[in-house]
Design a protein around this motif. Structure first.
Motif, PDB file in Angstrom:
ATOM      1  N   SER A  48      10.306   9.920   0.700  1.00 58.60           N
ATOM      2  CA  SER A  48      10.512  11.372   0.821  1.00 58.60           C
ATOM      3  C   SER A  48       9.506  12.017   1.772  1.00 58.60           C
ATOM      4  CB  SER A  48      10.415  12.029  -0.557  1.00 58.60           C
ATOM      5  OG  SER A  48       9.103  11.860  -1.086  1.00 58.60           O
ATOM      6  N   LEU A  49       8.566  11.226   2.297  1.00 60.26           N
ATOM      7  CA  LEU A  49       7.546  11.765   3.208  1.00 60.26           C
ATOM      8  C   LEU A  49       8.130  12.022   4.593  1.00 60.26           C
ATOM      9  CD1 LEU A  49       4.548   9.401   2.319  1.00 60.26           C
ATOM     10  CD2 LEU A  49       4.981  11.716   1.453  1.00 60.26           C
ATOM     11  N   PRO A  61       0.801  -1.235   0.000  1.00 55.82           N
ATOM     12  CA  PRO A  61       0.000   0.000   0.000  1.00 55.82           C
ATOM     13  C   PRO A  61       0.835   1.288   0.000  1.00 55.82           C
ATOM     14  CG  PRO A  61       0.147  -0.867   2.220  1.00 55.82           C
ATOM     15  CD  PRO A  61       0.904  -1.820   1.345  1.00 55.82           C
ATOM     16  N   TYR A  62       2.113   1.208  -0.294  1.00 54.68           N
ATOM     17  CA  TYR A  62       2.981   2.379  -0.164  1.00 54.68           C
ATOM     18  C   TYR A  62       3.058   3.168  -1.473  1.00 54.68           C
ATOM     19  CZ  TYR A  62       4.439   0.182   4.157  1.00 54.68           C
ATOM     20  OH  TYR A  62       4.443  -0.380   5.403  1.00 54.68           O
ATOM     21  N   THR A  98       9.535   4.524  12.464  1.00 61.90           N
ATOM     22  CA  THR A  98       9.356   3.725  11.244  1.00 61.90           C
ATOM     23  C   THR A  98      10.544   2.810  10.981  1.00 61.90           C
ATOM     24  OG1 THR A  98      10.106   5.675  10.001  1.00 61.90           O
ATOM     25  CG2 THR A  98       7.736   5.239  10.059  1.00 61.90           C
ATOM     26  N   ASP A  99      11.698   3.087  11.575  1.00 63.34           N
ATOM     27  CA  ASP A  99      12.827   2.156  11.437  1.00 63.34           C
ATOM     28  C   ASP A  99      12.452   0.798  12.014  1.00 63.34           C
ATOM     29  OD1 ASP A  99      14.604   3.872  10.145  1.00 63.34           O
ATOM     30  OD2 ASP A  99      15.360   4.703  12.025  1.00 63.34           O
ATOM     31  N   ILE A 101       0.605   6.051   6.864  1.00 69.95           N
ATOM     32  CA  ILE A 101       0.498   5.186   5.690  1.00 69.95           C
ATOM     33  C   ILE A 101       0.867   3.739   5.990  1.00 69.95           C
ATOM     34  CG2 ILE A 101       1.563   4.711   3.425  1.00 69.95           C
ATOM     35  CD1 ILE A 101       1.804   7.757   3.068  1.00 69.95           C
ATOM     36  N   ILE A 102       1.802   3.543   6.873  1.00 69.42           N
ATOM     37  CA  ILE A 102       2.400   2.210   7.052  1.00 69.42           C
ATOM     38  C   ILE A 102       1.352   1.166   7.428  1.00 69.42           C
ATOM     39  CG2 ILE A 102       3.015   2.415   9.515  1.00 69.42           C
ATOM     40  CD1 ILE A 102       5.801   1.233   8.636  1.00 69.42           C
ATOM     41  N   LYS A 103       1.405   0.017   6.750  1.00 63.04           N
ATOM     42  CA  LYS A 103       0.461  -1.091   6.968  1.00 63.04           C
ATOM     43  C   LYS A 103       1.248  -2.366   7.244  1.00 63.04           C
ATOM     44  CE  LYS A 103      -3.048   1.540   5.819  1.00 63.04           C
ATOM     45  NZ  LYS A 103      -3.906   2.091   6.877  1.00 63.04           N
TER      46      LYS A 103
END
Length: 855
Positions: A388-389, A381-382, A448-449, A397-399
């Motif tokens: 760059s966000l 889904p990315y 997010t890492d 966004i992350i799923k």
């Protein structure tokens, strides 16, 4: 001046015995070393007297050879210098062995800080015993052996040291004489660089010969103090392992080497079991147990010596057979030798089929690239502009979808990442979950890492409901430490991550790196930044109901977070999560503090004791007041500015490159890791590994990372009129006292007289004087703060030990600086460059080894 009882014991048991056995060693008739043992004492005395007079190393060497007409030829001089080096390397080993053999006697008066004394006090105090039991139900100690070898004897030398220590304990003169001869003829270094598997083999020697016995002994001793079992759900002492799993900046660590190390750990463990089983077999010779004994014989033998293609977790089967034997012994044979069965069963419960948990570590930048590469291949889904966000946009966004991606077609490092993630599942199948259950993200800067790494697991065959892995962020630099709490807040509020933590018992491990923060911000700022980060991270975790464990990346010397480590843990205060102690042990720390049964037992007990003492401290005696925190903030800031100013001096890296062995450390065959993270291009401070950075300064006998900026901070406090507050802080805060005492320890190994010739150097004179000025300032103010007249006055035995070690290796330091000076003079002579490079490289070993944990 009258010696204390402890000093007198050290003098008789260590100093006198070293002089005796060293004189024997110096007269041994080794091949091609005639006159070496005779000349070495004269050379040592010559170096000592010359250094006092601030004579340059080249002049010291020249004036020494000027006294001996047989050493006119350069080749003969170089040959003698190499032979001196060989002798001194072995003198260091002899001193280590003598200190270790006398350990129980020299440390008998240190028992006030041991677990044994604490349990003894509790035996007559039911309330205290209940409190200790409650603390133990939560507490665990994890020691993680790492692949950062700042002292790395080959296995053949470790075996000699062990045997020599045993012989010295009982003064077996014939054995000692033979072992000294063996020591003289045994090579000390590898002809080629070790692979990660070689490193693992060397460290596994300590697992097999020390930790296997000590860990089970201590845990059983603690359990025996209580009526009912304490450690049903967890272990008191756990072992971790990094060689073969730590691939951060080490291109030599691959999925293949990780698999090989995992198999190696299993093999070493089963050999331990097999040896114990053979003892058991000699005793349990009765009818009724033949079937179980035969099966155990098969399991232990095959897993010790025959490599299995698909190894499985055999812990339950082994325990079942041992329990069946025990039942027969109790029912039919009057319970004979049940204690032998219990001992082996206990070890199998502790170590399973894995011995030590193999951690996986990789840099976040590598993991981000792997995430980018696999997104281009699978359905996800990315958006294309995802990288760059902003962090906040990424979090929205992350799923977390399960989709098996391809196993090939990636860049080499990404390919290794995916192969290793799949391998972790196989390692858990072979040895149980504990075989490998942690993935550590170096240079972790964003939530997010962690979340993207979870993506990589779910895209590599793992399922959400069976994700038996702990994701461990590593915060290293001063800036990363300041942002750590906000990163964890984002994770704790992420719905998927909350669910994952719940399945993992709501336990979160966070790793904090000391070495890089020291290189980044200096000694005082590194210590204070980690302390503040721990308070902030604990507060956030408690707000979210998360059980927090700090995993401290500490090296051997104080400049890398070592020193009197247990005192840090005993005095953390209630603001910091203290239910678990986890730390790396590496290099000289392993051999100095855990190299023998006695030293390992003592030091592990101290760490367990520190954890319990901290848990029992329900008051605020170790909690800093707001005023004290402000005082520490100000001192740390002053120290940081002073250190950064030094780092930004254009001569800083140039000084280290030209006047220390820094550039040659890459050619020393003790580590598979490069000295810097980016192998290509010019040397940059930010890429330089902390171990190389600290080692280079210690070779110079200047130890800048261990004190620089502290004196300026103390001076500023004095100028601001808060000196009395600083003194009270030292008297009342265990954390600050330990910081200052470790700094004191680091400075005790500094000797600016060796490089005093640089004071008038046209290029480096001013820079050298700046270093010396801060050292003098720090020394005077540390002594004023501690109320002493010499460094380490409060620790006279350690002070004497350091002085003796420094005397042993002083000739090595002089030879090294001589070779560095000559290298600059003869850089166009290829043959001489080879000789001087070799001299420099060979001296590094002995200097580092002599430092043990006190650099």
């Amino acid at each position: 001046m009258k010696l204390s009882q402890k000093e007198a014991i050290f003098a008789s048991e260590v100093v006198t015995r070293f002089e005796l056995y060293n004189s024997l060693f110096l007269t041994l008739p080794f091949y091609r070393v005639k006159h070496t043992g005779t000349l070495l004492p004269f050379f040592t005395s010559h170096c000592e007297e010359s250094v006092k007079q601030n004579i340059a190393p080249s002049d010291i060497i020249e004036s020494f050879f000027g006294q001996y007409e047989q050493y006119v030829q350069a080749a003969d001089r170089y040959d003698l210098l190499f032979r001196f080096i060989q002798y001194i390397e072995r003198q260091v080993v002899l001193f280590d062995a003598i200190e270790d053999s006398a350990f129980q006697k020299t440390h008998s008066s240190d028992e006030v800080e041991t677990l044994a004394v604490l349990l003894q006090q509790a035996s007559s105090n039911p309330a205290m015993k209940a409190d200790i039991r409650k603390a133990l139900e939560e507490f665990s100690l994890r020691l993680v052996l790492t692949a950062h070898p700042t002292q790395f004897y080959p296995g053949r030398v470790l075996a000699i040291i062990t045997d020599l220590t045993v012989a010295l304990k009982t003064n077996e003169l014939n054995s000692i004489h033979l072992l000294l001869q063996q020591l003289g003829k045994t090579p000390f270094f590898n002809k080629s660089k070790p692979t990660p598997v070689n490193e693992a083999t060397s460290l596994a020697w300590f697992l097999e010969n020390v930790f296997y016995k000590v860990v089970s002994s201590i845990q059983r001793k603690v359990e025996d103090e209580f009526e009912t079992p304490i450690f049903n759900a967890h272990q008191l002492i756990e072992l971790g392992f990094w060689p073969g799993g730590d691939r951060d900046g080490n291109p030599n660590v691959t999925c293949e080497s990780t698999k090989a190390v995992s198999e190696l750990l299993r093999e070493f463990l089963f050999r331990c079991y097999y040896r114990d089983f053979r003892v058991l077999k000699r005793r349990v010779t009765f009818r009724g147990v033949e079937e179980y004994m035969e099966r155990l014989q098969q399991l232990f033998y095959e897993n010790s010596f025959i490599k299995s293609v698909e190894p499985t977790d055999l812990q339950d089967e082994i325990l079942s057979n041992l329990n069946s034997i025990k039942e027969v012994l109790i029912r039919v044979h009057d319970g004979l030798f049940v204690d032998v069965i219990d001992d082996l069963s206990y070890k199998v419960r502790l170590f399973g089929c894995y011995f030590a948990s193999l951690d996986i570590r990789q840099d976040s930048r590598i993991l981000r690239k792997a995430h980018l590469e696999i997104r281009a291949i699978i359905n996800n889904p990315y958006p294309e502009n995802y990288d760059s966000l902003s962090e906040q946009e990424k979090l929205k966004i992350i799923k977390f979808t399960e989709e098996e991606g391809p196993s090939t077609g990636f860049s080499p490092l990404s390919d290794d990442t995916f192969q290793t993630i799949r391998l972790v599942k196989k390692m858990q199948y072979a040895g149980g979950e504990k075989a490998s259950h942690r993935f550590i993200i170096s240079n972790c800067q964003e939530a997010t890492d962690i979340l993207q790494l979870i993506n990589l697991f779910l895209w590599s065959g793992w399922q959400k409901d069976n994700l038996s892995v702990d994701f461990v962020p590593l915060f290293e630099t001063v800036e990363d430490l300041s942002l750590a709490a906000s990163v964890m807040e984002s994770l704790y509020t992420n719905e998927f991550y909350k669910e994952h933590l719940a399945k993992r018992g709501n336990k979160q491990t966070i790793m904090l790196g000391f070495s890089d923060s020291t290189k980044d911000g200096g000694y005082l700022m590194a210590n204070w930044s980690i302390y503040k980060a721990k308070i902030e991270l604990t507060t956030i975790a408690r707000e979210h109901g998360v059980k927090l464990a700090f995993f401290d990346g500490r090296g051997g010397p104080p400049a890398r977070g070592g020193g009197k480590t247990h005192r840090f843990y005993a005095t953390m205060g209630s603001e910091i999560a203290h239910e678990h102690i986890q730390l790396t042990i590496q290099g000289q720390t392993i051999s100095s503090q855990y190299g023998s049964f006695d030293t390992a037992y003592f030091n592990i007990e101290q760490m367990v004791n520190a954890g319990i003492v901290s848990a029992l401290d329900t008051g605020d005696k170790n909690k800093l007041s707001p005023e004290q925190k402000t005082l520490m903030d100000n001192m740390a800031e002053t120290s940081h500015k002073t250190f950064v100013s030094l780092r930004e001096d254009p001569l800083f890296l140039r000084y280290l490159e030209q006047l220390s062995p820094l550039k040659l450390l890459a050619h020393i065959n003790i580590s598979s890791r490069p000295i810097k993270r980016e192998s290509a291009g010019e040397l940059k401070l930010e890429d330089l590994r902390a171990i190389s950075f600290v080692t280079s300064w210690s070779q110079l006998k200047q130890n800048i990372p261990g004190f620089y900026g502290v004196g300026s901070a103390l001076k500023k406090a004095k100028e601001d009129g808060v000196w009395e507050d600083v003194k009270r802080l030292y008297e009342t805060s265990g954390q600050f006292k330990t910081m200052m005492d470790n700094c004191n320890m680091s400075m005790s190994k500094v000797n600016f007289n060796i490089t005093a010739f640089l004071a008038n150097d046209k290029v480096y004179g001013t820079f050298w004087k700046k270093l010396k000025s801060e050292y003098d300032l720090t020394t005077s103010l540390i002594m004023e703060l501690t109320g002493t007249t010499v460094l380490m006055e409060q620790y006279p035995v350690e002070r004497r030990s350091i002085a003796l070690r420094e005397r042993i290796v002083l000739p090595l330091v002089i030879i090294q600086h001589y070779a560095l000076q000559q290298l600059e003079l003869h850089k166009d002579d290829e043959e001489k460059v080879k000789i001087f490079n070799k001299l420099i490289i060979r001296t590094v070993y002995g200097i580092v080894n002599a430092g043990r944990n006190l650099a």
